[in-house]
Write a protein that holds these residues in place. Structure first.
Motif, short mmCIF file in Angstrom:
data_model
loop_
_atom_site.label_atom_id
_atom_site.label_comp_id
_atom_site.label_asym_id
_atom_site.label_seq_id
_atom_site.Cartn_x
_atom_site.Cartn_y
_atom_site.Cartn_z
N LEU A 38 0.85 -1.19 0.00
CA LEU A 38 0.00 0.00 0.00
C LEU A 38 0.88 1.23 0.00
O LEU A 38 1.88 1.28 0.72
N ARG A 57 0.89 4.98 -10.41
CA ARG A 57 0.24 3.74 -10.88
C ARG A 57 1.06 3.08 -11.98
O ARG A 57 1.14 1.85 -12.06
N THR A 65 -1.68 -1.34 -3.74
CA THR A 65 -2.80 -0.42 -3.67
C THR A 65 -2.27 1.00 -3.48
O THR A 65 -1.41 1.24 -2.63
N GLN A 98 -6.77 -3.26 0.77
CA GLN A 98 -7.75 -3.24 -0.32
C GLN A 98 -8.53 -1.94 -0.23
O GLN A 98 -8.88 -1.49 0.86
N ALA A 99 -8.78 -1.31 -1.38
CA ALA A 99 -9.46 -0.01 -1.42
C ALA A 99 -10.86 -0.14 -1.98
O ALA A 99 -11.14 -0.97 -2.85
N ALA A 179 -7.51 6.83 -5.90
CA ALA A 179 -7.60 5.38 -5.70
C ALA A 179 -7.05 4.70 -6.94
O ALA A 179 -7.62 4.80 -8.03
N ASP A 180 -5.89 4.05 -6.76
CA ASP A 180 -5.22 3.31 -7.82
C ASP A 180 -5.03 4.13 -9.10
O ASP A 180 -5.34 3.69 -10.21
N LEU A 191 -10.18 2.20 3.02
CA LEU A 191 -9.16 1.16 2.92
C LEU A 191 -9.31 0.17 4.06
O LEU A 191 -9.44 0.58 5.23
#
Length: 388
Positions: A38, A57, A65, A98-99, A179-180, A191
C-alpha cells in the motif's frame, strides 16, 4: 526465508516537492525498497498532484494499492511542510490492503455503500491472527462525513476506523481523492488494511469547555450552517462572545475559540470554517437547531501531545497522522511550528492537515488522530495494543 517467517517491517516515508517534474519517479524509487502493499499519498490539489497519482500507478506493481487525497498542508519526515507530496509505503512483508471508493457523496446512497462495505471482509479474506483496521479519506467539502462514519460503523462494527477529510489549503474550493491512479471528487476512499504489527490509536485535542453557552436557534443542517446563536445573527453573536470584532474573524481566531458540543462525557469541536455573506457561520461538522454549544478555550498545544505519544507501550516504527488544519493554524499563531515539527520527527509521524478527523465512529474537528505502528509484543501473539 519464507514470507510468513520474515521479520515485521515498518512503513517508509518519502517527501518530494509536489511540482517537481520527476515527483512520481522519486516517490516510486523511495518506496520500492520496501516492496509496498500500500502507498498512501498526500499533497496540494492541482494538476501536479494528479500527475503524481497517474505516475505512481504506472511505476508501482499492480498488486500495490495506491490511495490518498489532497491536503490543507502536509506532515513529512521533518514535520509540517507545504507544497509537498508526502508518501507512506507499507511493506508487503507486514501489510495487506484493499481499497473501496464510496461514490456520489452528495446523493448519500447509504444502502449501496452498506452493501459494498459488508462484502469487503469476505473479498479481503481477513486473517484473524493479524490486526485489521480501516482508513477513511472523505472529500472534506462534501460535508457528509457524519453519515459516512455512521455507515461504516454499522457495516463493520468490529473494525477500528480512523482517517482525515481531504483538504484544499485554506481555499475550500476543490479537493481530490486518489484510488489506484484514478482521481475523483465528491467521494470517499475507504481502505481495509491488515498487519502483523502492533497498533495503538493516538488522539489529542488541546481545548477545554468554558462557562460561556450558546444555543443554536436557527440552522441549515444539510449545509452545516448556523444562522442564529442565542436568537442573534450567528457571526455577530460569536464575535460578541469571544470579544473579537466581527470584521476580524479569521480561521486563526476560529481555531483559538472553538465551539464545543458535549457528547457523553467528552466535548468535541464543531469547528468554524468561515462566515457567510448573510452573517452566518459555516461549520466543518454536523449541526442542528436546538444544539447547545460551549465556547472552548485553547490549552497546552505541545506538552500534552508529547505525553500522549509517550504513553505508547513501545516506540513507534511510524505514526500515521491526521491533524486538523485549525490545530496547525493555532500552532503557527503561537510560534510553536518548529516545536511541533520536532515532535512529529521524533515519533516518525507522517500524514496531512485535514478538514476534519474520523475515529471511534465519529467525525470531529481540531483534533489530532493517529495510528501508531509498533513491533509486535513478544508476550502478546496478537500484537495488538490499547489506544493511547
Amino acid at each position: 526465508m519464507a514470507a510468513d517467517a520474515m521479520p515485521a517491517a515498518g512503513p517508509v516515508m518519502v517527501q518530494v516537492r509536489a511540482d517537481a517534474p520527476d515527483a512520481a519517479a522519486q516517490i516510486a524509487a523511495g518506496v520500492a525498497g520496501c516492496d509496498p502493499a500500500l502507498v498512501l499519498i498526500f499533497g496540494p490539489p492541482g494538476p501536479a498532484f494528479e500527475a503524481i497519482a497517474h505516475g505512481l500507478r504506472a511505476r508501482l506493481p499492480a498488486r500495490c494499492t495506491i490511495a490518498g487525497c489532497s491536503s490543507a498542508g502536509e506532515i513529512g519526515p521533518q514535520g509540517y511542510v507545504t507544497g509537498c507530496a508526502v508518501a507512506v509505503g507499507f511493506p508487503s512483508v507486514s501489510f495487506r490492503a484493499q481499497a473501496l471508493v464510496l461514490r456520489d457523496l452528495p446523493q448519500l446512497p447509504v444502502s449501496d455503500w452498506m452493501a459494498e462495505l459488508r462484502r469487503m471482509p469476505a473479498a479481503f479474506g481477513v486473517d484473524p491472527r493479524r490486526n485489521a483496521f480501516g482508513i477513511l479519506l472523505p472529500d472534506g467539502l462534501a460535508g457528509k462525513e457524519d453519515v459516512l462514519v455512521a455507515t461504516i460503523e454499522a457495516a463493520l462494527p468490529a473494525l477500528p476506523v480512523l482517517g482525515g477529510s481531504a483538504g484544499d489549503g485554506l481555499e475550500f474550493r476543490r479537493t481530490m481523492l486518489i484510488a489506484d491512479g484514478a482521481v475523483t471528487t465528491d467521494a470517499a476512499v475507504f481502505l481495509m488494511v491488515e498487519t502483523d504489527l502492533a497498533l495503538a490509536e493516538v488522539t489529542f485535542a488541546h481545548f477545554s469547555p468554558s462557562d460561556t453557552l450558546a444555543v443554536v436557534t436557527a440552522a441549515v443542517p444539510e449545509q452545516r450552517l448556523i444562522l442564529e446563536l442565542n436568537a442573534e445573527p450567528a457571526a455577530a453573536e460569536y464575535a460578541r462572545l469571544t470579544g473579537i470584532a466581527q470584521a476580524d474573524l479569521t480561521p486563526t481566531e476560529f481555531a483559538r475559540h472553538p465551539l464545543l458540543l458535549k457528547m457523553g462525557k467528552r466535548h468535541h469541536v464543531r469547528a468554524i470554517s468561515g462566515t457567510t455573506p448573510q452573517g452566518g457561520l459555516s461549520l466543518l461538522s454536523a449541526i442542528d437547531t436546538g444544539t447547545v454549544l460551549r465556547l472552548g478555550r485553547a490549552e497546552d498545544l505541545i506538552h500534552g501531545f508529547a505525553e500522549a505519544l509517550d504513553r505508547l507501550p513501545r516506540p513507534p516504527l511510524m505514526v500515521l497522522g491526521f491533524d486538523c488544519i485549525l490545530r496547525r493554524l493555532a500552532i503557527e499563531r503561537a510560534g510553536l511550528t518548529d516545536a511541533m515539527s520536532d515532535i512529529f520527527t521524533r515519533y516518525r509521524i507522517a500524514g496531512f492537515s485535514t478538514y476534519g478527523e474520523q475515529h471511534s465512529g465519529m467525525h470531529v474537528n481540531q483534533t489530532f488522530v493517529g495510528l501508531a505502528f509498533m513491533p509486535p509484543d513478544p508476550a502478546d501473539p496478537a500484537g495488538a495494543a490499547d489506544a493511547a
